[in-house]
Design an enzyme around this catalytic site. Structure first.
Site, short mmCIF file in Angstrom:
data_model
loop_
_atom_site.label_atom_id
_atom_site.label_comp_id
_atom_site.label_asym_id
_atom_site.label_seq_id
_atom_site.Cartn_x
_atom_site.Cartn_y
_atom_site.Cartn_z
N ARG A 138 17.79 9.74 -23.46
CA ARG A 138 16.80 10.65 -22.59
C ARG A 138 16.45 9.68 -21.27
NH1 ARG A 138 12.14 11.17 -19.47
NH2 ARG A 138 11.38 10.02 -21.05
N ASP A 139 15.57 8.94 -21.52
CA ASP A 139 14.82 8.16 -20.34
C ASP A 139 15.97 7.60 -19.80
OD1 ASP A 139 13.10 7.58 -18.67
OD2 ASP A 139 11.74 6.41 -20.10
N HIS A 188 5.40 1.43 -24.16
CA HIS A 188 6.65 1.76 -23.20
C HIS A 188 6.58 1.09 -21.98
CE1 HIS A 188 9.81 4.97 -21.67
NE2 HIS A 188 9.19 4.17 -20.74
N HIS A 206 8.48 -1.01 -18.60
CA HIS A 206 9.76 -1.01 -17.58
C HIS A 206 9.84 -2.73 -17.01
CE1 HIS A 206 11.10 3.44 -16.63
NE2 HIS A 206 10.26 3.18 -17.77
N CYS A 256 12.60 5.85 -13.09
CA CYS A 256 11.94 7.20 -12.57
C CYS A 256 12.10 7.51 -11.23
CB CYS A 256 10.41 6.79 -12.90
SG CYS A 256 9.37 8.22 -12.35
N ASN A 303 13.98 0.41 -18.15
CA ASN A 303 13.10 0.06 -19.13
C ASN A 303 13.46 -1.34 -19.50
OD1 ASN A 303 12.82 3.00 -18.68
ND2 ASN A 303 13.05 3.38 -20.85
#
Length: 325
Positions: free
Chosen positions: A28-29, A220, A222, A253, A262
């Site tokens: 997803r990300d 989470h 990055h 993002c 990430n």
């Protein structure tokens, strides 16, 4: 050809958790910002490959408007195509009640609602105020509750905002309490912009543990400024047992200037292995998934272990030329 030596003994770091959960958010990300369409069958193969490598929870997709995130327009098809026989938990982002209804119909295991800690980033990211986002989550929780599906919460820009700068720890605590009031006690702190540092991570984790001991924290990070794994180390020192990462280091993002991918899942697993912390993930198989992903997206990914191999991956002496002179 690489060969491993038999004397690769790990030293357990004192005070670290014995075991942690690694959650891969690459499907997803990682994929959501890819400019070219990734075929549905490749997304399914990616998820199946991660599960085969030992990943037991994945952020598989998001049920957002296809106009907003075209890459995720096949969310239901992806969930339908994944091999569910191995029991991995598949989560998906849901922005509103309509997304929750689609996620429930697709058979998702858990829904994730999200907002930003800062007003400015939240408006850029979802075109709502923080209060409006929280109000909408009540409807999502209602849909999920009727379907018997748990809801997790996420806070983007938890450690800094590209428009407002530092985010007070008290702000994170206040949002976490709002989530708790909705019945959400599993919370991800997202370092959307790579602004986290070990001292900030420690202060935030300690405040949440003090103010909301019932809330389970996931971290989470990055790697925008190169300290993503250092922040993981700080989280381990604070006893955090859940970490999100993206296969190959894929992601970023679009609403955070300068944000990069990430932290890399295989780099995270390597760190955990070397610290004697169990994750249940097979690093070699994970590297294979990452290399396949490189071919799918058509470029070199930022992961390091996939290039260098584990610490004791050795080579024959005659595989390298001898210096002359």
């Amino acid at each position: 050809m690489q060969v491993r030596t038999p004397n690769d003994q790990k030293i357990r770091m004192e005070g670290f958790p014995a075991e942690v959960t690694v959650i891969d958010v690459g499907p997803r990300d990682g994929l959501q910002s890819e400019p070219g369409w990734i075929p549905t069958e490749e997304k399914i193969a990616l998820i199946d490959g991660l599960v085969d490598a030992g990943i037991r929870q994945l952020e598989a997709t998001s049920f957002v408007s296809p106009r907003a995130v075209p890459q995720m327009r096949d969310a239901a098809e992806v969930i339908a195509g994944v091999d569910r026989s191995k029991g991995a938990v598949l989560t998906a982002l849901v922005p509103n009640a309509r997304g929750a209804e689609r996620a429930a119909a697709a058979g998702i295991d858990a829904m994730v609602v999200f907002l930003s800690a800062s007003e400015s980033h939240n408006r850029k990211n979802v075109n709502r105020s923080v209060a409006q986002s929280l109000d909408g989550f009540g409807e999502v929780c209602g849909v999920a509750g009727e379907a018997g599906i748990p809801v997790y919460g996420a806070i983007a820009t938890s450690f800094g905002c590209p428009f407002e700068g530092s985010v007070p720890v008290s702000r994170i605590v206040d949002i976490a309490k709002a989530y708790r009031d909705l019945g959400i006690t599993r919370l991800t702190l997202g370092d959307t912009t790579g602004m986290a540092t070990p001292p900030i991570v420690k202060a935030t984790c300690r405040a949440l543990r003090r103010e909301l001991p019932e809330t389970e924290v996931t971290l989470h990070f990055h790697n925008t400024r190169g300290v993503g794994l250092a922040c993981v180390y700080a989280g381990l020192e604070e006893g955090v047992t859940r970490y999100e990462a993206s296969i190959g280091g894929l992601g970023g993002c679009p609403f955070a200037p300068g944000a990069t991918g990430n932290i890399c899942t295989e780099d995270l697993v390597y760190l955990l292995d070397e610290c004697g912390v169990r994750s249940g993930v097979d690093l070699a198989r994970l590297v294979e998934v990452s290399r396949r992903l490189e071919r799918v997206v058509g470029r070199t990914l930022p992961g390091q272990v996939m290039k260098a191999g584990p610490r004791l991956s050795l080579y024959p002496v005659d595989s390298v030329a001898t210096a002359c002179g």
